[in-house]
Write a protein that holds these residues in place. Structure first.
Motif, PDB file in Angstrom:
ATOM      1  N   MET A   1       0.822  -1.202   0.000  1.00  0.00           N
ATOM      2  CA  MET A   1       0.000   0.000   0.000  1.00  0.00           C
ATOM      3  C   MET A   1       0.863   1.262   0.000  1.00  0.00           C
ATOM      4  O   MET A   1       0.488   2.294  -0.564  1.00  0.00           O
ATOM      5  CB  MET A   1      -0.905  -0.011   1.236  1.00  0.00           C
ATOM      6  N   ILE A   2       2.034   1.170   0.601  1.00  0.00           N
ATOM      7  CA  ILE A   2       2.913   2.332   0.699  1.00  0.00           C
ATOM      8  C   ILE A   2       3.975   2.329  -0.398  1.00  0.00           C
ATOM      9  O   ILE A   2       4.050   3.244  -1.217  1.00  0.00           O
ATOM     10  CB  ILE A   2       3.563   2.395   2.096  1.00  0.00           C
ATOM     11  N   VAL A   3       4.819   1.288  -0.428  1.00  0.00           N
ATOM     12  CA  VAL A   3       5.969   1.356  -1.348  1.00  0.00           C
ATOM     13  C   VAL A   3       5.574   1.175  -2.808  1.00  0.00           C
ATOM     14  O   VAL A   3       6.176   1.804  -3.686  1.00  0.00           O
ATOM     15  CB  VAL A   3       7.073   0.340  -0.968  1.00  0.00           C
ATOM     16  N   HIS A   4       4.602   0.320  -3.100  1.00  0.00           N
ATOM     17  CA  HIS A   4       4.211   0.156  -4.499  1.00  0.00           C
ATOM     18  C   HIS A   4       3.672   1.463  -5.066  1.00  0.00           C
ATOM     19  O   HIS A   4       4.047   1.880  -6.173  1.00  0.00           O
ATOM     20  CB  HIS A   4       3.139  -0.926  -4.626  1.00  0.00           C
ATOM     21  N   THR A   5       2.787   2.099  -4.313  1.00  0.00           N
ATOM     22  CA  THR A   5       2.121   3.288  -4.851  1.00  0.00           C
ATOM     23  C   THR A   5       3.062   4.493  -4.899  1.00  0.00           C
ATOM     24  O   THR A   5       3.117   5.218  -5.896  1.00  0.00           O
ATOM     25  CB  THR A   5       0.876   3.614  -4.018  1.00  0.00           C
ATOM     26  N   ILE A   6       3.821   4.705  -3.828  1.00  0.00           N
ATOM     27  CA  ILE A   6       4.744   5.838  -3.803  1.00  0.00           C
ATOM     28  C   ILE A   6       5.896   5.618  -4.779  1.00  0.00           C
ATOM     29  O   ILE A   6       6.302   6.537  -5.509  1.00  0.00           O
ATOM     30  CB  ILE A   6       5.263   6.073  -2.369  1.00  0.00           C
ATOM     31  N   GLY A   7       6.431   4.404  -4.828  1.00  0.00           N
ATOM     32  CA  GLY A   7       7.516   4.112  -5.766  1.00  0.00           C
ATOM     33  C   GLY A   7       7.109   4.325  -7.207  1.00  0.00           C
ATOM     34  O   GLY A   7       7.872   4.882  -8.012  1.00  0.00           O
ATOM     35  N   MET A   8       5.898   3.902  -7.561  1.00  0.00           N
ATOM     36  CA  MET A   8       5.400   4.091  -8.922  1.00  0.00           C
ATOM     37  C   MET A   8       5.151   5.569  -9.224  1.00  0.00           C
ATOM     38  O   MET A   8       5.531   6.076 -10.281  1.00  0.00           O
ATOM     39  CB  MET A   8       4.099   3.310  -9.103  1.00  0.00           C
TER      40      MET A   8
ATOM     41  N   ALA B   1      13.980   4.042  -6.914  1.00  0.00           N
ATOM     42  CA  ALA B   1      12.917   4.989  -6.578  1.00  0.00           C
ATOM     43  C   ALA B   1      13.064   5.663  -5.222  1.00  0.00           C
ATOM     44  O   ALA B   1      12.672   6.820  -5.054  1.00  0.00           O
ATOM     45  CB  ALA B   1      11.558   4.281  -6.642  1.00  0.00           C
ATOM     46  N   PHE B   2      13.637   4.955  -4.247  1.00  0.00           N
ATOM     47  CA  PHE B   2      13.512   5.407  -2.870  1.00  0.00           C
ATOM     48  C   PHE B   2      14.720   6.221  -2.399  1.00  0.00           C
ATOM     49  O   PHE B   2      15.495   5.807  -1.543  1.00  0.00           O
ATOM     50  CB  PHE B   2      13.210   4.211  -1.969  1.00  0.00           C
TER      51      PHE B   2
ATOM     52  N   ASN C   1      11.091  10.533   2.616  1.00  0.00           N
ATOM     53  CA  ASN C   1      10.352  11.521   3.407  1.00  0.00           C
ATOM     54  C   ASN C   1       8.851  11.374   3.211  1.00  0.00           C
ATOM     55  O   ASN C   1       8.058  11.504   4.160  1.00  0.00           O
ATOM     56  CB  ASN C   1      10.774  12.943   3.022  1.00  0.00           C
ATOM     57  N   VAL C   2       8.432  11.112   1.967  1.00  0.00           N
ATOM     58  CA  VAL C   2       7.001  10.926   1.683  1.00  0.00           C
ATOM     59  C   VAL C   2       6.495   9.670   2.387  1.00  0.00           C
ATOM     60  O   VAL C   2       5.400   9.670   2.977  1.00  0.00           O
ATOM     61  CB  VAL C   2       6.747  10.849   0.164  1.00  0.00           C
ATOM     62  N   ILE C   3       7.277   8.587   2.330  1.00  0.00           N
ATOM     63  CA  ILE C   3       6.897   7.364   3.026  1.00  0.00           C
ATOM     64  C   ILE C   3       6.703   7.636   4.510  1.00  0.00           C
ATOM     65  O   ILE C   3       5.725   7.188   5.132  1.00  0.00           O
ATOM     66  CB  ILE C   3       7.961   6.266   2.813  1.00  0.00           C
ATOM     67  N   ASN C   4       7.601   8.382   5.095  1.00  0.00           N
ATOM     68  CA  ASN C   4       7.520   8.666   6.530  1.00  0.00           C
ATOM     69  C   ASN C   4       6.298   9.516   6.876  1.00  0.00           C
ATOM     70  O   ASN C   4       5.667   9.312   7.919  1.00  0.00           O
ATOM     71  CB  ASN C   4       8.793   9.355   7.010  1.00  0.00           C
ATOM     72  N   GLN C   5       5.948  10.455   5.998  1.00  0.00           N
ATOM     73  CA  GLN C   5       4.754  11.268   6.242  1.00  0.00           C
ATOM     74  C   GLN C   5       3.485  10.422   6.116  1.00  0.00           C
ATOM     75  O   GLN C   5       2.546  10.561   6.906  1.00  0.00           O
ATOM     76  CB  GLN C   5       4.708  12.457   5.277  1.00  0.00           C
ATOM     77  N   PHE C   6       3.455   9.553   5.112  1.00  0.00           N
ATOM     78  CA  PHE C   6       2.342   8.619   4.970  1.00  0.00           C
ATOM     79  C   PHE C   6       2.245   7.769   6.226  1.00  0.00           C
ATOM     80  O   PHE C   6       1.158   7.534   6.781  1.00  0.00           O
ATOM     81  CB  PHE C   6       2.570   7.730   3.742  1.00  0.00           C
TER      82      PHE C   6
ATOM     83  N   PRO D   1       8.409  -2.266 -12.094  1.00  0.00           N
ATOM     84  CA  PRO D   1       7.512  -2.619 -13.190  1.00  0.00           C
ATOM     85  C   PRO D   1       7.883  -1.923 -14.508  1.00  0.00           C
ATOM     86  O   PRO D   1       8.611  -0.937 -14.491  1.00  0.00           O
ATOM     87  CB  PRO D   1       6.138  -2.149 -12.702  1.00  0.00           C
ATOM     88  N   GLY D   2       7.346  -2.439 -15.597  1.00  0.00           N
ATOM     89  CA  GLY D   2       7.700  -1.926 -16.906  1.00  0.00           C
ATOM     90  C   GLY D   2       6.669  -1.013 -17.522  1.00  0.00           C
ATOM     91  O   GLY D   2       6.882  -0.493 -18.624  1.00  0.00           O
ATOM     92  N   MET D   3       5.559  -0.800 -16.830  1.00  0.00           N
ATOM     93  CA  MET D   3       4.498   0.064 -17.358  1.00  0.00           C
ATOM     94  C   MET D   3       3.689   0.623 -16.193  1.00  0.00           C
ATOM     95  O   MET D   3       3.710   0.069 -15.083  1.00  0.00           O
ATOM     96  CB  MET D   3       3.582  -0.713 -18.301  1.00  0.00           C
ATOM     97  N   LEU D   4       2.980   1.713 -16.441  1.00  0.00           N
ATOM     98  CA  LEU D   4       2.179   2.316 -15.383  1.00  0.00           C
ATOM     99  C   LEU D   4       0.881   1.551 -15.132  1.00  0.00           C
ATOM    100  O   LEU D   4       0.386   1.535 -14.001  1.00  0.00           O
ATOM    101  CB  LEU D   4       1.864   3.778 -15.718  1.00  0.00           C
ATOM    102  N   ARG D   5       0.356   0.913 -16.165  1.00  0.00           N
ATOM    103  CA  ARG D   5      -0.848   0.097 -15.953  1.00  0.00           C
ATOM    104  C   ARG D   5      -0.402  -1.259 -15.391  1.00  0.00           C
ATOM    105  O   ARG D   5      -0.425  -2.284 -16.067  1.00  0.00           O
ATOM    106  CB  ARG D   5      -1.635  -0.066 -17.249  1.00  0.00           C
TER     107      ARG D   5
END
Length: 360
Positions: free
Chosen positions: A198-205, A225-226, A232-237, A286-290
């Motif tokens: 929920m955190i790293v997949h979405t923020i990393g993408m 990505a990280f 910092n964004v992960i920590n705020q989330f 991943p190789g695509m946004l979808r």
């Protein structure tokens, strides 16, 4: 026991293999998707599949399931445990599919969960026990060479149980199947919010969108990505996540400390050092946004989280912003497909007390 694995993808086959390796159990595979799979056809023709397990002492073995089928009735009838190892996007479909054949006393496992037990309860009227996992016990994938490769395991795998009063009974069963599965979360809500995806997949993408599109398949998310600013964004989330957990009576837990707890034998290791070590050993993509990192974890994970935050009266603006921007990147409103607590409980107005009752 008869243990039916629902889903013949990477996770399903890996966990079927580890149960089979334990011995003494009848392992069944149920394929539920209509998509053609060359590897599934290979499994059917060979009546099993090869495994290369690179965890602990590397070894190879061949898995011979008792049943490999698309016949839901044969797979579900008489099963002691039904392990649903599909994406959470498939929960509604799977619940409807298996409901006619589920009987009292069976255990239904959802891996990952995202509180999907409450969907299955809508369709299944039998007296069953649910268990939800925040992540898989083992990781790996089907290779181009035609075998299943297990590359990583979590030294500690925590599960939750619904109803709660069956927790110790269910944990004893699963700890006998998976050596690392010896830990309990308080309830299915706690498991859902400790799902790392929920955190790293979405923020990393989100913060790598242009890199993913430009790299033409040469993107390594956990390695690239990280950076410090994205952390910092992960920590705020994470701060907002922990406030939601506390509102529902659960203990706060730092994301990176939770990752270390799952991933490391030695808990004296620094959490960020552990995360970077995991990143160095991770796969490309991943190789695509979808990709399911958006298509699953935004509506199923963030959508659920945002709805719980609103019930609790907690600020969830970071997650809400990620949902909005991810939707903009894809040109669609992912919130429309969200798994909200209102949907799970079939109520327009949900109170904190409603949630606590549902997850107990």
């Amino acid at each position: 026991m008869k243990i039916t694995i629902v889903g013949c993808g990477n996770s399903g086959l890996i966990h079927a293999a580890k149960i089979y390796e334990k011995g003494g159990h009848e392992v069944c595979l149920l394929k539920t998707s209509d998509t053609r799979s060359d590897f599934y056809d290979k499994i059917v023709s060979e009546k099993g599949f090869r495994v290369k397990d690179l965890t602990n002492k590397a070894h190879d073995f061949f898995v011979l399931p008792s049943l490999i089928t698309r016949d839901t009735a044969r797979a579900i009838t008489g099963a002691d445990i039904i392990m649903v190892m599909t994406t959470t996007l498939q929960h509604e479909k799977i619940a409807r599919l298996i409901a006619p054949y589920v009987t009292d006393g069976q255990i239904i496992t959802l891996c990952p969960g995202y509180m999907g037990s409450l969907i299955f309860k809508k369709y299944i009227k039998a007296d069953v026990i649910y268990t939800e996992w925040e992540t898989t016990a083992y990781n790996g994938r089907v290779t181009d060479q035609g075998y299943v490769k297990i590359t990583f395991y979590n030294p500690r795998n925590a599960i939750s149980v619904l109803p709660n009063n069956k927790s110790n009974e269910v944990l004893e069963i699963f700890s006998s199947l998976f050596d690392n599965t010896r830990y309990l979360r308080k309830n299915i809500l706690e498991s859902a919010l400790h799902n790392p995806n929920m955190i790293v997949h979405t923020i990393g993408m989100l913060f790598s969108a242009s890199r993913i599109e430009y790299s033409n398949g040469e993107f390594w998310m956990y390695r690239e990505a990280f950076t410090d600013s994205v952390v910092n964004v992960i920590n705020q989330f994470d701060k907002q996540k922990n406030q939601v957990l506390q509102a529902f009576g659960c203990s706060p837990l730092d994301y990176f400390e939770a990752a270390k707890w799952r991933n490391e034998e030695d808990l004296s290791i620094d959490a960020m050092t552990s995360f970077k070590s995991f990143a160095d050993s991770s796969n490309k993509g991943p190789g695509m946004l979808r990709h399911r990192y958006f298509l699953e974890d935004v509506p199923m994970g963030l959508g659920l989280f945002v709805s719980l935050g609103k019930v609790a009266g907690v600020d969830v603006s970071v997650a809400q912003s990620i949902m909005t921007l991810a939707s903009s990147l894809l040109g669609e409103n992912l919130a429309l497909e969200s798994r909200t607590i209102e949907y799970l409980l079939d109520k327009e107005k949900v109170t904190l007390e409603d949630v606590m009752k549902a997850i107990s």
